[in-house]
Write a protein that holds these residues in place. Structure first.
Motif, short mmCIF file in Angstrom:
data_model
loop_
_atom_site.label_atom_id
_atom_site.label_comp_id
_atom_site.label_asym_id
_atom_site.label_seq_id
_atom_site.Cartn_x
_atom_site.Cartn_y
_atom_site.Cartn_z
N LEU A 154 -73.73 45.49 21.75
CA LEU A 154 -72.32 45.47 22.73
C LEU A 154 -71.91 44.05 23.09
O LEU A 154 -70.85 43.36 23.79
N GLU A 155 -72.77 44.43 24.38
CA GLU A 155 -73.00 43.02 25.13
C GLU A 155 -73.12 42.02 24.78
O GLU A 155 -72.59 40.95 24.74
N ALA A 156 -74.40 42.04 23.72
CA ALA A 156 -74.47 40.81 23.15
C ALA A 156 -73.56 40.08 22.26
O ALA A 156 -73.46 39.36 22.27
N LEU A 157 -73.08 41.16 21.76
CA LEU A 157 -71.64 40.91 20.66
C LEU A 157 -70.44 40.63 21.75
O LEU A 157 -69.75 39.00 20.92
N ALA A 158 -70.02 40.76 22.63
CA ALA A 158 -69.50 40.20 23.16
C ALA A 158 -69.08 38.97 23.54
O ALA A 158 -68.59 37.57 23.81
N GLY A 159 -70.72 38.74 24.44
CA GLY A 159 -70.85 37.57 24.54
C GLY A 159 -70.78 36.38 23.81
O GLY A 159 -71.01 35.13 23.97
N LEU A 202 -65.61 42.66 10.57
CA LEU A 202 -66.67 43.73 10.14
C LEU A 202 -66.19 45.31 10.75
O LEU A 202 -65.66 45.34 11.63
N TYR A 203 -66.18 46.21 10.13
CA TYR A 203 -66.52 47.69 10.26
C TYR A 203 -67.50 48.41 10.12
O TYR A 203 -68.55 48.31 8.89
N VAL A 204 -68.18 49.00 11.80
CA VAL A 204 -69.29 49.74 11.31
C VAL A 204 -68.60 51.23 11.76
O VAL A 204 -68.36 51.34 12.62
N GLY A 205 -69.80 51.99 10.92
CA GLY A 205 -69.09 53.42 11.18
C GLY A 205 -71.10 53.52 10.74
O GLY A 205 -72.02 53.04 9.86
N ALA A 225 -76.79 48.01 5.80
CA ALA A 225 -77.09 48.39 6.60
C ALA A 225 -78.61 48.90 8.02
O ALA A 225 -78.90 47.91 7.56
N PHE A 226 -78.54 49.61 9.30
CA PHE A 226 -78.82 49.19 9.72
C PHE A 226 -79.28 50.09 10.72
O PHE A 226 -78.64 51.51 10.38
N SER A 227 -80.97 50.97 11.54
CA SER A 227 -80.67 52.01 11.95
C SER A 227 -81.13 51.84 13.73
O SER A 227 -81.34 52.91 14.01
N ASP A 228 -81.35 50.68 13.88
CA ASP A 228 -81.36 50.21 15.89
C ASP A 228 -80.50 49.23 15.89
O ASP A 228 -80.46 48.24 15.41
N LEU A 240 -78.30 44.83 15.26
CA LEU A 240 -76.83 45.01 14.79
C LEU A 240 -76.29 43.20 15.55
O LEU A 240 -75.70 42.28 14.36
N PRO A 241 -76.76 42.81 16.33
CA PRO A 241 -75.61 40.90 16.52
C PRO A 241 -76.87 40.37 14.66
O PRO A 241 -75.99 39.52 14.99
#
Length: 223
Positions: free
Chosen positions: A97-102, A165-168, A204-207, A211-212
């Motif tokens: 989240l920090e990386a995406l917001a940054g 993008l939607y993440v769930g 898809a991602f598991s880690d 995500l970034p």
């Protein structure tokens, strides 16, 4: 703004199943009913409190269409406001989240959890600071997989469908993204019961460390 990312909450950013299990069993014990297993209650999560209560009552041999339903919903929601002590973020969520917001992305939450408990758990875990819009299952008259809450979250962030993008983590999230016609990134370590290959998704991602880069890859370049 580089783009918009909307997240589901339970099973995506946080593992709240232990608190939901404990709250459900507390109600059953108060009524002299047997407790349910963790896996049972975990499988009920994702479609909002009324659905959770319906499944709890069914599993307890009670009529989910009877007067007990409204009473259980009321009692569960009262307890849910403070059911945060057993909930944790998934590994890597905060750095992601920090990386995406940054990087300039606007972040939002679209969950079927009621908005009061949503804000309570976000505050408890110091996550509220990341999100410019937070919609719960009682923010509108409909819940996911109806696409309206997701569209409303995007609008509240000032975003556009072309750069969202939607993440769930779940079947409900996959269907919500499909109905909203938005790219869907699925976190594979949440509460999903269906094989990932059987759910519509963009990636898809598991880690959360991945995500970034996934977001950057699936976000169109700015004009």
């Amino acid at each position: 703004m580089r783009g918009t990312i909307v997240f589901d909450l339970d099973g995506t950013l946080i593992d709240s199943a232990p608190d939901i299990h404990a709250a459900s069993n507390a109600l059953l014990v108060e009524d002299g009913l047997p407790e349910l297993t963790f896996e049972q209650v975990k499988s009920f999560i994702g479609k909002g409190v009324p659905h959770l209560v319906t499944r709890v009552l069914e599993a307890s041999g009670l009529d989910p269409a009877g007067p007990k339903h409204a009473e259980f919903v009321h009692r569960f929601e009262a307890r849910y406001e403070t059911a945060v002590g057993l909930t944790v973020t998934y590994p890597g969520v905060v750095p992601a989240l920090e990386a995406l917001a940054g990087a300039g992305f606007a972040l939002g939450i679209c969950t079927n959890k009621p908005v009061g408990p949503t804000r309570a758990v976000l505050d408890h875990l110091d996550l509220t600071r990341f999100f410019g819009a937070i919609l719960g299952g009682d923010s509108l008259t409909v819940r996911k997989p109806d696409p309206a809450p997701l569209h409303a979250t995007v609008a509240a962030l000032g975003g556009s469908a072309e750069r969202t993008l939607y993440v769930g983590d779940s079947e409900v999230d996959a269907e919500t993204a499909r109905r909203a016609a938005l790219p869907f990134l699925i976190y594979t370590e949440g509460y999903r019961k269906t094989p990932v290959a059987d759910l519509p998704h963009t990636a898809a991602f598991s880690d959360f460390a991945d995500l970034p880069a996934l977001v950057a890859h699936h976000t169109p370049p700015r004009p």
